[in-house]
Design an enzyme around this catalytic site. Structure first.
Site, PDB file in Angstrom:
ATOM      1  N   SER A   7       0.836  -1.200   0.000  1.00 58.83           N
ATOM      2  CA  SER A   7       0.000   0.000   0.000  1.00 58.83           C
ATOM      3  C   SER A   7       0.869   1.247   0.000  1.00 58.83           C
ATOM      4  O   SER A   7       1.624   1.494   0.952  1.00 58.83           O
ATOM      5  CB  SER A   7      -0.900   0.012   1.227  1.00 58.83           C
ATOM      6  OG  SER A   7      -1.376   1.335   1.424  1.00 58.83           O
ATOM      7  N   HIS A  32      -1.264  -1.374  -4.276  1.00 59.03           N
ATOM      8  CA  HIS A  32      -2.531  -1.126  -3.581  1.00 59.03           C
ATOM      9  C   HIS A  32      -2.640   0.372  -3.329  1.00 59.03           C
ATOM     10  O   HIS A  32      -1.771   0.971  -2.673  1.00 59.03           O
ATOM     11  CB  HIS A  32      -2.560  -1.918  -2.270  1.00 59.03           C
ATOM     12  CG  HIS A  32      -3.847  -1.790  -1.505  1.00 59.03           C
ATOM     13  ND1 HIS A  32      -4.939  -2.601  -1.733  1.00 59.03           N
ATOM     14  CD2 HIS A  32      -4.215  -0.954  -0.516  1.00 59.03           C
ATOM     15  CE1 HIS A  32      -5.918  -2.274  -0.905  1.00 59.03           C
ATOM     16  NE2 HIS A  32      -5.510  -1.265  -0.147  1.00 59.03           N
ATOM     17  N   ASP A  34      -4.875   3.495  -1.872  1.00 54.32           N
ATOM     18  CA  ASP A  34      -5.942   3.795  -0.915  1.00 54.32           C
ATOM     19  C   ASP A  34      -6.505   5.189  -1.128  1.00 54.32           C
ATOM     20  O   ASP A  34      -5.834   6.183  -0.849  1.00 54.32           O
ATOM     21  CB  ASP A  34      -5.380   3.694   0.511  1.00 54.32           C
ATOM     22  CG  ASP A  34      -5.113   2.253   0.908  1.00 54.32           C
ATOM     23  OD1 ASP A  34      -6.069   1.452   0.880  1.00 54.32           O
ATOM     24  OD2 ASP A  34      -3.956   1.923   1.233  1.00 54.32           O
ATOM     25  N   MET A  36      -9.265   7.931  -0.056  1.00 59.60           N
ATOM     26  CA  MET A  36     -10.132   8.268   1.089  1.00 59.60           C
ATOM     27  C   MET A  36     -10.741   9.646   0.892  1.00 59.60           C
ATOM     28  O   MET A  36     -10.065  10.564   0.429  1.00 59.60           O
ATOM     29  CB  MET A  36      -9.290   8.296   2.373  1.00 59.60           C
ATOM     30  CG  MET A  36      -8.551   7.006   2.641  1.00 59.60           C
ATOM     31  SD  MET A  36      -7.540   7.168   4.119  1.00 59.60           S
ATOM     32  CE  MET A  36      -6.690   5.582   4.090  1.00 59.60           C
ATOM     33  N   HIS A  65      -8.433   0.827  -3.770  1.00 59.17           N
ATOM     34  CA  HIS A  65      -9.319   0.646  -2.624  1.00 59.17           C
ATOM     35  C   HIS A  65     -10.069   1.949  -2.369  1.00 59.17           C
ATOM     36  O   HIS A  65      -9.484   2.908  -1.860  1.00 59.17           O
ATOM     37  CB  HIS A  65      -8.443   0.240  -1.420  1.00 59.17           C
ATOM     38  CG  HIS A  65      -9.218  -0.038  -0.179  1.00 59.17           C
ATOM     39  ND1 HIS A  65      -8.597  -0.334   1.016  1.00 59.17           N
ATOM     40  CD2 HIS A  65     -10.551  -0.092   0.075  1.00 59.17           C
ATOM     41  CE1 HIS A  65      -9.520  -0.543   1.947  1.00 59.17           C
ATOM     42  NE2 HIS A  65     -10.710  -0.396   1.405  1.00 59.17           N
ATOM     43  N   MET A  67     -12.251   4.040  -0.340  1.00 57.84           N
ATOM     44  CA  MET A  67     -12.870   4.276   0.967  1.00 57.84           C
ATOM     45  C   MET A  67     -13.627   5.593   0.856  1.00 57.84           C
ATOM     46  O   MET A  67     -13.282   6.607   1.468  1.00 57.84           O
ATOM     47  CB  MET A  67     -11.791   4.323   2.059  1.00 57.84           C
ATOM     48  CG  MET A  67     -11.276   2.934   2.388  1.00 57.84           C
ATOM     49  SD  MET A  67      -9.709   2.975   3.252  1.00 57.84           S
ATOM     50  CE  MET A  67      -8.599   3.055   1.862  1.00 57.84           C
ATOM     51  N   MET A 136     -11.146  -6.181   5.919  1.00 60.18           N
ATOM     52  CA  MET A 136     -10.394  -5.147   6.645  1.00 60.18           C
ATOM     53  C   MET A 136     -10.009  -5.698   8.025  1.00 60.18           C
ATOM     54  O   MET A 136     -10.875  -6.087   8.804  1.00 60.18           O
ATOM     55  CB  MET A 136     -11.227  -3.876   6.813  1.00 60.18           C
ATOM     56  CG  MET A 136     -11.515  -3.110   5.531  1.00 60.18           C
ATOM     57  SD  MET A 136     -10.070  -2.732   4.536  1.00 60.18           S
ATOM     58  CE  MET A 136      -9.085  -1.751   5.672  1.00 60.18           C
ATOM     59  N   GLY A 141      -8.933   3.890   7.179  1.00 62.02           N
ATOM     60  CA  GLY A 141      -8.698   5.330   7.311  1.00 62.02           C
ATOM     61  C   GLY A 141      -7.239   5.683   7.553  1.00 62.02           C
ATOM     62  O   GLY A 141      -6.795   6.758   7.193  1.00 62.02           O
ATOM     63  N   PHE A 142      -6.510   4.759   8.137  1.00 61.84           N
ATOM     64  CA  PHE A 142      -5.122   5.073   8.497  1.00 61.84           C
ATOM     65  C   PHE A 142      -4.226   3.847   8.332  1.00 61.84           C
ATOM     66  O   PHE A 142      -4.670   2.718   8.558  1.00 61.84           O
ATOM     67  CB  PHE A 142      -5.044   5.536   9.958  1.00 61.84           C
ATOM     68  CG  PHE A 142      -5.897   6.742  10.220  1.00 61.84           C
ATOM     69  CD1 PHE A 142      -5.429   8.025   9.965  1.00 61.84           C
ATOM     70  CD2 PHE A 142      -7.197   6.595  10.671  1.00 61.84           C
ATOM     71  CE1 PHE A 142      -6.238   9.134  10.173  1.00 61.84           C
ATOM     72  CE2 PHE A 142      -8.018   7.695  10.882  1.00 61.84           C
ATOM     73  CZ  PHE A 142      -7.529   8.974  10.630  1.00 61.84           C
ATOM     74  N   GLY A 143      -2.974   4.110   7.963  1.00 65.51           N
ATOM     75  CA  GLY A 143      -1.975   3.049   7.961  1.00 65.51           C
ATOM     76  C   GLY A 143      -1.404   2.900   9.362  1.00 65.51           C
ATOM     77  O   GLY A 143      -1.681   3.703  10.255  1.00 65.51           O
ATOM     78  N   GLY A 144      -0.618   1.862   9.542  1.00 63.63           N
ATOM     79  CA  GLY A 144       0.143   1.704  10.781  1.00 63.63           C
ATOM     80  C   GLY A 144      -0.661   1.316  12.009  1.00 63.63           C
ATOM     81  O   GLY A 144      -0.227   1.546  13.131  1.00 63.63           O
ATOM     82  N   ASP A 174      -6.380  -6.645   4.580  1.00 60.42           N
ATOM     83  CA  ASP A 174      -5.830  -5.286   4.517  1.00 60.42           C
ATOM     84  C   ASP A 174      -5.755  -4.653   5.903  1.00 60.42           C
ATOM     85  O   ASP A 174      -6.785  -4.385   6.524  1.00 60.42           O
ATOM     86  CB  ASP A 174      -6.721  -4.441   3.594  1.00 60.42           C
ATOM     87  CG  ASP A 174      -6.161  -3.045   3.344  1.00 60.42           C
ATOM     88  OD1 ASP A 174      -5.054  -2.750   3.840  1.00 60.42           O
ATOM     89  OD2 ASP A 174      -6.837  -2.253   2.655  1.00 60.42           O
ATOM     90  N   GLY A 175      -4.522  -4.414   6.359  1.00 61.15           N
ATOM     91  CA  GLY A 175      -4.304  -3.647   7.588  1.00 61.15           C
ATOM     92  C   GLY A 175      -3.571  -4.414   8.666  1.00 61.15           C
ATOM     93  O   GLY A 175      -3.944  -5.521   9.032  1.00 61.15           O
ATOM     94  N   GLY A 176      -2.483  -3.815   9.122  1.00 56.14           N
ATOM     95  CA  GLY A 176      -1.767  -4.376  10.270  1.00 56.14           C
ATOM     96  C   GLY A 176      -1.014  -5.666  10.001  1.00 56.14           C
ATOM     97  O   GLY A 176      -0.684  -6.395  10.943  1.00 56.14           O
ATOM     98  N   GLY A 196       1.342  -1.938   4.142  1.00 54.36           N
ATOM     99  CA  GLY A 196       1.839  -0.582   3.965  1.00 54.36           C
ATOM    100  C   GLY A 196       3.087  -0.353   4.781  1.00 54.36           C
ATOM    101  O   GLY A 196       4.217  -0.421   4.276  1.00 54.36           O
ATOM    102  N   SER A 197       2.889  -0.122   6.084  1.00 53.95           N
ATOM    103  CA  SER A 197       4.017   0.211   6.953  1.00 53.95           C
ATOM    104  C   SER A 197       5.081  -0.876   6.965  1.00 53.95           C
ATOM    105  O   SER A 197       6.285  -0.578   6.950  1.00 53.95           O
ATOM    106  CB  SER A 197       3.533   0.399   8.393  1.00 53.95           C
ATOM    107  OG  SER A 197       2.347   1.126   8.397  1.00 53.95           O
TER     108      SER A 197
HETATM  109  C1  DX5 Z   1      -6.247   1.393   5.709  1.00 53.18           C
HETATM  110  C2  DX5 Z   1      -5.820   1.083   4.298  1.00 53.18           C
HETATM  111  C3  DX5 Z   1      -4.696   0.136   4.229  1.00 53.18           C
HETATM  112  C4  DX5 Z   1      -3.432   0.652   4.857  1.00 53.18           C
HETATM  113  C5  DX5 Z   1      -2.622  -0.499   5.316  1.00 53.18           C
HETATM  114  O1  DX5 Z   1      -7.349   2.199   5.693  1.00 53.18           O
HETATM  115  O2  DX5 Z   1      -6.894   0.517   3.582  1.00 53.18           O
HETATM  116  O3  DX5 Z   1      -4.473  -0.320   2.910  1.00 53.18           O
HETATM  117  O4  DX5 Z   1      -2.690   1.442   3.997  1.00 53.18           O
HETATM  118  O5  DX5 Z   1      -1.541  -0.003   6.008  1.00 53.18           O
HETATM  119  P1  DX5 Z   1      -0.756  -0.844   7.084  1.00 53.18           P
HETATM  120  O6  DX5 Z   1      -0.208  -2.057   6.389  1.00 53.18           O
HETATM  121  O7  DX5 Z   1       0.277   0.097   7.571  1.00 53.18           O
HETATM  122  O8  DX5 Z   1      -1.760  -1.258   8.154  1.00 53.18           O
HETATM  123 ZN    ZN Z   2      -6.419  -0.466   1.626  1.00 47.24          ZN
END
Ligand code: DX5
Ligand code: ZN
Length: 215
Positions: A7, A32, A34, A36, A65, A67, A136, A141-144, A174-176, A196-197
């Site tokens: 991401s 990927h 994102d 928003m 994606h 959102m 999800m 809404g947020f990475g990390g 997707d996420g974490g 992502g992170s």
């Molecule tokens: C969250 C996004 C994810 C996000 C994942 O709203 O849809 O795609 O970028 O980031 P990480 O891998 O850091 O959780």
């Molecule tokens: Zn995503």
């Protein structure tokens, strides 16, 4: 072998071209992206003009994606910007079946994402129309953020539903996702890792992608 979709939300936006080059040289399968809108989720990221520019840097598939509220208003625009796969949210689409057909009519692969509070069996009547489900594992809404452990049960239930219906729908998570929890996510039945992170904040992103790919 997992499909790995880094991401770019976690990438360095000042060096987007270098980040794309790194992904091109890596074993990453998809980008990927994102999007928003500050309404469906409490954050605003990037949109069409950025995706249009990124499209020039790679031939890898764009997994976009959305959102956003009312995603059906922008199907045509995202296709034109270069999306290969369009992910829309179950929670954002009161006429989900129509939205799915619209995306297919534009020649894109179609995915539906579900938030952590949305049960997988809400997908049962449309599963046969999908190429991919995005589960999800954080609130979007947020990475990390941290991976919500209950997601593993949702992946297993969805895998069972897909197998019982003899479908070939990909399960994307997707996420974490980290190098520590990725094996358990894969064992539960995930086909696609969005990270992502874990990728962009690592000392050696290409090696991290390769490690995820092996799972
Ligand atoms: C969250 C996004 C994810 C996000 C994942 O709203 O849809 O795609 O970028 O980031 P990480 O891998 O850091 O959780
Ligand atoms: Zn995503």
């Amino acid at each position: 072998m997992a499909i790995v979709a880094p991401s770019l939300l976690a990438s360095n936006f000042l060096k987007l071209q270098d980040e794309c080059k790194m992904l091109n040289e890596s074993e990453a399968d998809w980008f990927h992206l994102d999007v928003m809108d500050g309404r469906f989720v409490p954050n605003i990221s990037f949109g069409l003009p950025v995706i249009e520019q990124l499209r020039k840097t790679t031939t890898k598939q764009f997994d976009v994606h959305l959102m956003i509220e009312e995603p059906e208003k922008y199907t045509h625009e995202f296709k034109n910007a270069g999306a290969d796969r369009l992910i829309i949210h179950w929670e954002a689409c009161p006429s989900l079946h129509r939205n799915i057909q619209q995306i297919k009519a534009h020649g894109m692969k179609v995915a539906v994402a579900i938030n952590p509070h949305t049960p997988v069996n809400f997908l049962s009547d449309i599963l046969g129309d999908l190429d991919q489900v995005c589960i999800m594992s954080v609130n979007p809404g947020f990475g990390g953020q941290y991976f919500i452990p209950h997601t593993l049960e949702k992946i297993k239930s969805l895998k069972k539903m897909i197998n019982e219906k003899k479908l070939k729908v990909l399960i994307e998570v997707d996420g974490g996702i980290t190098l520590e929890n990725a094996a358990s996510i894969s064992n539960a039945g995930a086909d696609v890792f969005v990270a992502g992170s874990t990728v962009f904040k690592s000392a050696d992103p290409k090696a991290t992608i390769a490690a995820l790919k092996k799972l």
